[in-house]
Design an enzyme around this catalytic site. Sequence first.
Site, PDB file in Angstrom:
ATOM      1  N   THR A 143      47.449  31.999  68.242  1.00 46.73           N
ATOM      2  CA  THR A 143      46.750  32.909  69.145  1.00 46.73           C
ATOM      3  C   THR A 143      46.114  32.085  70.255  1.00 46.73           C
ATOM      4  O   THR A 143      45.221  31.265  69.995  1.00 46.73           O
ATOM      5  CB  THR A 143      45.664  33.707  68.396  1.00 46.73           C
ATOM      6  OG1 THR A 143      46.299  34.468  67.376  1.00 46.73           O
ATOM      7  CG2 THR A 143      44.934  34.656  69.351  1.00 46.73           C
ATOM      8  N   LYS A 186      47.485  40.784  71.292  1.00 50.41           N
ATOM      9  CA  LYS A 186      46.701  40.152  70.231  1.00 50.41           C
ATOM     10  C   LYS A 186      45.210  40.159  70.585  1.00 50.41           C
ATOM     11  O   LYS A 186      44.350  40.308  69.705  1.00 50.41           O
ATOM     12  CB  LYS A 186      47.193  38.719  69.995  1.00 50.41           C
ATOM     13  CG  LYS A 186      46.457  37.941  68.914  1.00 50.41           C
ATOM     14  CD  LYS A 186      46.682  38.460  67.502  1.00 50.41           C
ATOM     15  CE  LYS A 186      45.720  37.899  66.475  1.00 50.41           C
ATOM     16  NZ  LYS A 186      46.096  36.705  65.779  1.00 50.41           N
ATOM     17  N   LYS A 191      37.195  31.417  68.888  1.00 50.85           N
ATOM     18  CA  LYS A 191      38.094  30.937  69.950  1.00 50.85           C
ATOM     19  C   LYS A 191      38.817  32.118  70.597  1.00 50.85           C
ATOM     20  O   LYS A 191      38.925  32.221  71.810  1.00 50.85           O
ATOM     21  CB  LYS A 191      39.067  29.936  69.295  1.00 50.85           C
ATOM     22  CG  LYS A 191      40.234  29.436  70.087  1.00 50.85           C
ATOM     23  CD  LYS A 191      41.587  30.020  69.729  1.00 50.85           C
ATOM     24  CE  LYS A 191      42.008  30.063  68.311  1.00 50.85           C
ATOM     25  NZ  LYS A 191      43.261  30.758  68.053  1.00 50.85           N
TER      26      LYS A 191
HETATM   27  P1  NA7 Z   1      44.488  26.458  60.304  1.00 48.68           P
HETATM   28  O1  NA7 Z   1      44.571  26.717  58.854  1.00 48.68           O
HETATM   29  O2  NA7 Z   1      43.216  25.888  60.860  1.00 48.68           O
HETATM   30  O3  NA7 Z   1      45.727  25.486  60.697  1.00 48.68           O
HETATM   31  C1  NA7 Z   1      45.847  24.960  61.979  1.00 48.68           C
HETATM   32  C2  NA7 Z   1      47.142  24.179  62.058  1.00 48.68           C
HETATM   33  O4  NA7 Z   1      47.305  23.688  63.403  1.00 48.68           O
HETATM   34  C3  NA7 Z   1      47.176  22.942  61.144  1.00 48.68           C
HETATM   35  O5  NA7 Z   1      48.476  22.765  60.674  1.00 48.68           O
HETATM   36  C4  NA7 Z   1      46.781  21.829  62.116  1.00 48.68           C
HETATM   37  O6  NA7 Z   1      47.219  20.559  61.713  1.00 48.68           O
HETATM   38  C5  NA7 Z   1      47.510  22.271  63.356  1.00 48.68           C
HETATM   39  N1  NA7 Z   1      46.984  21.667  64.584  1.00 48.68           N
HETATM   40  C6  NA7 Z   1      45.766  21.862  65.144  1.00 48.68           C
HETATM   41  N2  NA7 Z   1      45.652  21.153  66.284  1.00 48.68           N
HETATM   42  C7  NA7 Z   1      46.820  20.505  66.446  1.00 48.68           C
HETATM   43  C8  NA7 Z   1      47.316  19.629  67.437  1.00 48.68           C
HETATM   44  N3  NA7 Z   1      46.579  19.258  68.498  1.00 48.68           N
HETATM   45  N4  NA7 Z   1      48.572  19.134  67.294  1.00 48.68           N
HETATM   46  C9  NA7 Z   1      49.321  19.490  66.226  1.00 48.68           C
HETATM   47  N5  NA7 Z   1      48.904  20.320  65.253  1.00 48.68           N
HETATM   48  C10 NA7 Z   1      47.670  20.829  65.360  1.00 48.68           C
HETATM   49  O7  NA7 Z   1      44.768  27.766  61.161  1.00 48.68           O
HETATM   50  P2  NA7 Z   1      45.581  29.088  60.741  1.00 48.68           P
HETATM   51  O8  NA7 Z   1      46.854  28.689  60.100  1.00 48.68           O
HETATM   52  O9  NA7 Z   1      44.673  30.044  60.058  1.00 48.68           O
HETATM   53  O10 NA7 Z   1      45.871  29.720  62.188  1.00 48.68           O
HETATM   54  C11 NA7 Z   1      46.853  29.173  63.056  1.00 48.68           C
HETATM   55  C12 NA7 Z   1      46.930  30.023  64.323  1.00 48.68           C
HETATM   56  O11 NA7 Z   1      47.257  31.397  64.006  1.00 48.68           O
HETATM   57  C13 NA7 Z   1      45.642  30.090  65.129  1.00 48.68           C
HETATM   58  O12 NA7 Z   1      45.926  30.146  66.512  1.00 48.68           O
HETATM   59  C14 NA7 Z   1      45.013  31.392  64.645  1.00 48.68           C
HETATM   60  O13 NA7 Z   1      44.068  31.882  65.571  1.00 48.68           O
HETATM   61  C15 NA7 Z   1      46.191  32.277  64.378  1.00 48.68           C
HETATM   62  P3  NA7 Z   1      46.343  19.668  60.675  1.00 48.68           P
HETATM   63  O14 NA7 Z   1      46.795  20.075  59.300  1.00 48.68           O
HETATM   64  O15 NA7 Z   1      44.891  19.985  60.922  1.00 48.68           O
HETATM   65  O16 NA7 Z   1      46.678  18.265  61.017  1.00 48.68           O
END
Ligand code: NA7
Length: 292
Positions: free
Chosen positions: A101, A176, A244
Site C-alpha cells: 500500500t 485502497k 503510513k
Molecule cells: P510487514 O510484516 O512489516 O513486512 C514488510 C516486508 O517488507 C518485509 O518482508 C520487509 O523485509 C520488507 N521491506 C521493508 N522495507 C524494505 C526495503 N527497503 N527493501 C526490501 N524489503 C523491504 O508488513 P505486511 O506484510 O503486513 O504489509 C506489507 C504491505 O502490505 C504494506 O504496504 C501494508 O501496508 C500492506 P524485512 O523482513 O523487514 O527485511
Amino acid sequence: MNTEGRKDIKAGFIGLGAMGTHMARNVAKGHYLTSVWNRTEAGAITLSQELGVQCAVSPALVASHADVILICVSADADVLEVIHAMLPALRPQSIVVDMSTVSSDTAREAARLVESKGADFLDAPVTGGVEGAKNGTLAIMVGGRLEPLERAMPVLETMGSRIVHMGDVGAGQAAKAVNQIMAAGINEAVTEALAFGSALGLDMRKVIDVVSGGAAGNWFLEKRGPTMTQGLFKPGFKLALHQKDLKICKGMADKLGIELSVTEMAMTDYAKLIAEGHGDEDISALYRLKRP
Ligand code: NA7
C-alpha cells in the site's frame, strides 16, 4: 476477462512479511511460484525450502527469471528501492505487480521506471488482513492496463477471491485509500463501543456475538473484538503501517480540499500509541486508549 489457468507463467515474490509470506504460499499452491527474495535473508531461506522454490540473492535475480514479479514491502520508498534494484535485469513483457500500500504518485513513478524497460506495471494493493492472505481470499484493487492484468490474472487468483480493475496506474492505490479511511473509522467505532460495553460490566463475548449478527456487525468486530477485549494485540495489521496509509490519505484529501475528521482522530491516537512503543501491534491496539 480470460482467467484460465496458465501454468507456464513463472512468478517471483519479493517481500515476505506478515502478508507476503502467506500470499507467496498461495502462489506456490497454484504452481506459479519459482523464486522468492526478502531483505532479511533468513525468512526467505526458510520459505524457499518449505515451498521448494529458488531463494534469490537479489530482486534482480527474481526479475531475470520471472514473468510476473510480485512485490509486497512496507512503504513508498521501499517499493521504489526494490524496483531500482531489479531494473537492470527486468525483461520486456514481464509484469511487475506491486501489492504494497503506497501512494498513487509512487505507483505512477514505479510504472515509469518499469515501462522504461518495456515491461508492464500494475498497482494491486490488497485488503482482507492476514486471514485473507492466508486463505487466498484477499480483495485486490488493480490499476494499470487491462492486457497485462489479464496475463497476470491466473497468478492473482491464487491470492484473491475478488479482483477488480479500477482504472489506470494509481487507481488501485486510490481505491485502497478509500478502504484505509473506512478501516480507521471502523477501528475508532469498534474500540470505543467495546470499551464502553466493558465498562458497563457486560459479558463481551456475548456482546460481540449478538452485535455481529445485526446492522452494526463487521469484519473487524468479528476478527479482532474477541482478542482486543482480552488485551491481545498481536499483528494482524501493524498500527505503524496503517498510520503510513492514513498519511497518504490525508495528503490526497488536502489536495482535494476535503476534511477527514475521523481519519485525523485515528492519526492522533495512533501517534500516541506509536510514541508509547505499540507501532508493531495490530491496529486493534487502539483499544488501549479507550479501555476503562
Ligand atoms: P510487514 O510484516 O512489516 O513486512 C514488510 C516486508 O517488507 C518485509 O518482508 C520487509 O523485509 C520488507 N521491506 C521493508 N522495507 C524494505 C526495503 N527497503 N527493501 C526490501 N524489503 C523491504 O508488513 P505486511 O506484510 O503486513 O504489509 C506489507 C504491505 O502490505 C504494506 O504496504 C501494508 O501496508 C500492506 P524485512 O523482513 O523487514 O527485511
